[in-house]
Design an enzyme around this catalytic site. Structure first.
Site, PDB file in Angstrom:
ATOM      1  N   HIS A 164      -1.331  11.154  16.206  1.00 26.75           N
ATOM      2  CA  HIS A 164      -1.957  10.515  14.927  1.00 26.75           C
ATOM      3  C   HIS A 164      -1.170   9.616  14.209  1.00 26.75           C
ATOM      4  CE1 HIS A 164      -4.259  10.160  11.158  1.00 26.75           C
ATOM      5  NE2 HIS A 164      -3.015  10.378  10.554  1.00 26.75           N
ATOM      6  N   ASP A 188      -8.806  -5.316   5.623  1.00 29.08           N
ATOM      7  CA  ASP A 188      -8.039  -6.021   4.331  1.00 29.08           C
ATOM      8  C   ASP A 188      -6.715  -6.458   4.601  1.00 29.08           C
ATOM      9  OD1 ASP A 188      -6.641  -3.617   4.123  1.00 29.08           O
ATOM     10  OD2 ASP A 188      -7.263  -3.113   2.314  1.00 29.08           O
ATOM     11  N   CYS A 245      -2.602   0.750   8.842  1.00 36.14           N
ATOM     12  CA  CYS A 245      -1.680   1.400   7.906  1.00 36.14           C
ATOM     13  C   CYS A 245      -1.225   2.490   8.386  1.00 36.14           C
ATOM     14  CB  CYS A 245      -2.695   1.879   6.668  1.00 36.14           C
ATOM     15  SG  CYS A 245      -1.683   2.572   5.401  1.00 36.14           S
ATOM     16  N   CYS A 272       0.659  -1.267  -0.078  1.00 37.85           N
ATOM     17  CA  CYS A 272       0.069   0.013   0.033  1.00 37.85           C
ATOM     18  C   CYS A 272       0.929   1.401  -0.001  1.00 37.85           C
ATOM     19  CB  CYS A 272      -1.091  -0.131   1.168  1.00 37.85           C
ATOM     20  SG  CYS A 272       0.137   0.090   2.960  1.00 37.85           S
ATOM     21  N   HIS A 277      -4.420   5.002   9.916  1.00 40.47           N
ATOM     22  CA  HIS A 277      -6.024   4.392   9.902  1.00 40.47           C
ATOM     23  C   HIS A 277      -5.792   2.833   9.851  1.00 40.47           C
ATOM     24  CE1 HIS A 277      -6.483   8.161   8.316  1.00 40.47           C
ATOM     25  NE2 HIS A 277      -7.573   8.399   8.783  1.00 40.47           N
ATOM     26  N   ARG A 315      -5.625  -4.381   8.806  1.00 40.89           N
ATOM     27  CA  ARG A 315      -4.334  -3.753   8.210  1.00 40.89           C
ATOM     28  C   ARG A 315      -4.264  -2.303   8.946  1.00 40.89           C
ATOM     29  NH1 ARG A 315      -3.599  -0.266   3.715  1.00 40.89           N
ATOM     30  NH2 ARG A 315      -5.695  -0.633   2.951  1.00 40.89           N
TER      31      ARG A 315
END
Length: 301
Positions: free
Chosen positions: A258, A265, A274, A221, A261, A272
């Site tokens: 932060h 999947d 990410c 990704c 997310h 996941r």
């Protein structure tokens, strides 16, 4: 379980500066600029700039009430606006530059009205800040979002030096923007994207251990991907409705940084996570014992 978040809308002249300032407040998890309370159902910057649509340039502020209160946000808001001038802030003139506080949750009405009454008594001068329920809000064009972060030399009627964020001086500009302003590094650019050494990944802000290399995988990704955090207590999850999407944001539990997310999947039905590389610092496996001793020693002080 999702972390509770509240929303308030603030109009204070050009939304670039208001967003840049408010987004730096600790506990403000997300900001989005847009056009509020107008008549046009498809507002654009050009339409709103004409002053004919009735919209106000506004910032949608999503915050964690456990970290920052609505009153504290409003106190900061009042440091960057002229509350006595109608339809003007700085060099910007027009109804689109009016000041206003607009609530989404009816429970916030009393807090906003009480705050403005207190300010009215304190100043002894008529305040021109609108206060009512939000009627509508349309996100502004993508190039307006986090505009001053991407264009530091851009016009701003707000003095960004008024905010105290010295506790983040150890962060690089990219690390600050991602962990504190909820920005995202470009895909395939992060130092940990194609990196699979043994060890743990900690929060770049405070060193809290967040992820293990045992749970890292190549998702393709463009960002580091993990099937799970080191433990569920290390992170918090928030619903993220910014930019016309519905996602689940991941933050560190202690520093509220932060991180990225989480999606559904991952391999073999796993999650996941990410995560931005710039939100992390890698501790090699052979240095982990010394790192834990240091962390425990610092906590005992």
């Amino acid at each position: 379980m999702f972390e509770k978040q509240n929303v308030i809308y603030l109009a204070g002249g050009c939304f670039w500066g208001v967003e840049a300032y408010i987004s730096r407040l600790k506990g403000v998890n997300n900001t989005e600029v847009g056009y509020a309370n107008g008549m046009d159902l498809a507002p654009t910057y050009e339409k709103v700039s004409s002053g004919k649509t009735g919209h106000a340039e506004t910032v949608k502020v999503t915050y964690n009430p456990k970290i920052i209160t609505l009153e504290n946000i409003l106190e900061n808001y009042f440091t960057i606006i002229d509350p006595f001038t109608k339809n003007r802030q700085g060099a910007d003139v027009g109804t689109q530059y009016r000041t206003g506080i607009y609530w989404q949750d009816p429970h916030d009405k009393d807090a906003v009205i009480d705050f403005l009454r207190k300010k009215q008594t304190e100043f002894g001068k008529r305040i021109a800040v609108e206060a009512h329920e939000i009627h509508n809000f349309y996100p502004a064009e993508v190039y307006h979002q986090k505009y001053l972060e991407r264009n530091p030399q851009g016009y701003c009627h707000v003095d960004l030096n008024l905010i105290d964020d010295e506790e983040f001086d150890h962060l690089s500009r990219e690390e600050y923007e991602i962990t504190q302003l909820s920005m995202t590094e470009p895909p395939f650019t992060g130092k940990y994207d194609n990196f699979f050494e043994d060890g743990v990944y900690v929060d770049v802000v405070n060193g809290e251990i967040l992820f293990s290399s045992d749970d890292k995988f190549d998702s393709g990704c463009g960002w580091p991907a993990f099937t799970k955090p080191i433990c569920e207590d290390a992170i918090t999850k928030n619903r993220d409705f910014s930019h016309g999407t519905t996602r689940i944001e991941v933050r560190s539990a202690k520093a509220n940084s932060h991180l990225g997310h989480v999606f559904n999947d991952g391999p073999d039905g796993a999650k996941r996570y990410c995560i931005n590389s710039a939100a992390l610092k890698f501790i090699p496996k052979d240095e982990l014992d010394d790192y834990l001793k240091k962390i425990n020693s610092d906590e005992d002080k």
